[in-house]
Scaffold this motif. Structure first.
Motif, short mmCIF file in Angstrom:
data_model
loop_
_atom_site.label_atom_id
_atom_site.label_comp_id
_atom_site.label_asym_id
_atom_site.label_seq_id
_atom_site.Cartn_x
_atom_site.Cartn_y
_atom_site.Cartn_z
N LEU A 70 0.78 -0.81 0.15
CA LEU A 70 -0.25 0.05 0.26
C LEU A 70 1.09 1.05 -0.39
N GLN A 71 1.91 1.26 0.42
CA GLN A 71 2.75 2.42 0.05
C GLN A 71 3.96 2.57 -0.85
N ALA A 72 3.95 3.55 -1.65
CA ALA A 72 4.07 3.87 -3.19
C ALA A 72 5.00 5.87 -3.18
N THR A 73 5.39 5.92 -4.52
CA THR A 73 6.49 7.19 -4.56
C THR A 73 5.59 7.72 -5.59
N VAL A 74 5.75 9.03 -5.54
CA VAL A 74 4.57 9.74 -6.13
C VAL A 74 5.41 9.65 -7.61
N MET A 75 5.11 9.94 -8.44
CA MET A 75 6.67 9.27 -9.79
C MET A 75 5.74 10.77 -11.02
N PRO A 96 -5.13 3.12 -1.10
CA PRO A 96 -6.38 2.72 -0.86
C PRO A 96 -5.72 0.86 -1.06
N GLU A 97 -6.08 0.38 -0.33
CA GLU A 97 -6.68 -1.43 -1.04
C GLU A 97 -6.79 -1.77 -2.56
N TYR A 98 -7.65 -0.91 -2.55
CA TYR A 98 -8.46 -1.15 -4.15
C TYR A 98 -8.65 -0.07 -4.77
N GLY A 99 -8.69 -0.02 -5.78
CA GLY A 99 -8.95 0.74 -7.28
C GLY A 99 -7.68 1.11 -7.70
N GLY A 100 -7.51 2.48 -8.18
CA GLY A 100 -6.21 3.50 -9.12
C GLY A 100 -6.63 2.10 -10.61
N THR A 101 -5.66 2.85 -11.41
CA THR A 101 -5.76 1.76 -12.90
C THR A 101 -4.11 1.83 -13.54
N LYS A 102 -4.05 0.99 -13.59
CA LYS A 102 -2.82 0.87 -13.73
C LYS A 102 -2.14 0.82 -14.88
N VAL A 103 -0.86 1.62 -15.31
CA VAL A 103 -0.65 1.67 -16.34
C VAL A 103 0.99 1.42 -16.68
N THR A 104 1.23 0.98 -17.66
CA THR A 104 2.65 0.44 -17.66
C THR A 104 2.96 1.16 -19.13
N LEU A 105 4.43 1.55 -18.57
CA LEU A 105 5.42 2.54 -19.42
C LEU A 105 6.82 2.00 -18.90
N ASP A 113 5.22 -0.92 -14.12
CA ASP A 113 3.54 -0.76 -13.57
C ASP A 113 3.46 0.48 -12.85
N TYR A 114 2.90 1.08 -13.35
CA TYR A 114 2.57 2.36 -12.14
C TYR A 114 1.25 2.50 -11.71
N PHE A 115 0.72 3.24 -11.30
CA PHE A 115 -1.23 3.50 -11.35
C PHE A 115 -1.18 4.72 -10.88
N LEU A 116 -2.46 5.11 -11.26
CA LEU A 116 -3.01 6.14 -11.69
C LEU A 116 -4.06 6.51 -10.67
N PHE A 117 -3.78 7.42 -9.52
CA PHE A 117 -5.46 7.55 -9.21
C PHE A 117 -5.85 9.10 -8.62
N ARG A 118 -6.35 9.19 -8.19
CA ARG A 118 -6.80 10.54 -7.35
C ARG A 118 -6.10 11.18 -6.40
N ASP A 119 -6.18 12.32 -6.35
CA ASP A 119 -5.57 13.33 -5.31
C ASP A 119 -6.21 12.85 -3.81
N ALA A 120 -7.78 12.76 -4.03
CA ALA A 120 -8.47 12.64 -2.95
C ALA A 120 -8.55 11.57 -2.78
N ASP A 121 -7.99 10.56 -3.17
CA ASP A 121 -8.33 8.88 -3.34
C ASP A 121 -6.54 8.59 -2.47
N ILE A 122 -5.38 9.26 -2.31
CA ILE A 122 -4.94 9.15 -1.95
C ILE A 122 -4.28 9.30 0.10
N LEU A 123 -4.72 8.03 0.55
CA LEU A 123 -5.03 8.15 1.86
C LEU A 123 -3.75 9.43 3.15
N GLY A 124 -2.62 9.69 3.06
CA GLY A 124 -1.79 9.82 3.69
C GLY A 124 -0.52 10.05 3.35
N GLN A 125 0.87 10.76 3.31
CA GLN A 125 1.87 10.73 3.12
C GLN A 125 2.74 10.77 4.27
#
Length: 101
Positions: free
Chosen positions: A41-46, A73-82, A86-98
């Motif tokens: 559930l942890q990620a780095t903003v790219m 969040p445990e579920y959600g986001g859109t997978k993008v392959t570049l 593999d990366y994931f797209l989330f809306r700003d409001a979906d990010i739970l914390g920093q």
């Protein structure tokens, strides 16, 4: 990796993140099988979009910046392959914390 982000920039209030790798070895040195790996559930903003526009027409910027560690969040986001990553797209409001450095 940087070249991929020149080809793809998120729109509006979307945030592109790269999930951190799952732990494969415990602190005691025990190797963990793949079945025991939970969803990371942890990620780095790219990359981040410019933000969203409110009802008055003002731009509301995204609350995270490139390089920050965030909790997803445990579920959600859109997978993008570049570039085969593999990366994931989330809306700003979906990010739970920093995470603080």
């Amino acid at each position: 990796m940087a070249l991929a982000f020149r080809k793809f920039l998120p729109t509006l209030d979307r945030v592109l993140v790269e999930r951190l790798a799952a732990e494969t070895v415990t602190r005691g040195g025990i190797m963990l099988p793949e079945k025991s790996h939970g969803k990371v559930l942890q990620a780095t903003v790219m990359a981040v979009g410019p933000g969203s526009v409110n009802q008055e027409g003002d731009l509301r910027p995204v609350s995270v910046t490139v390089g920050q560690k965030v909790l997803l969040p445990e579920y959600g986001g859109t997978k993008v392959t570049l570039d085969d990553n593999d990366y994931f797209l989330f809306r700003d409001a979906d990010i739970l914390g920093q995470y603080e450095d």
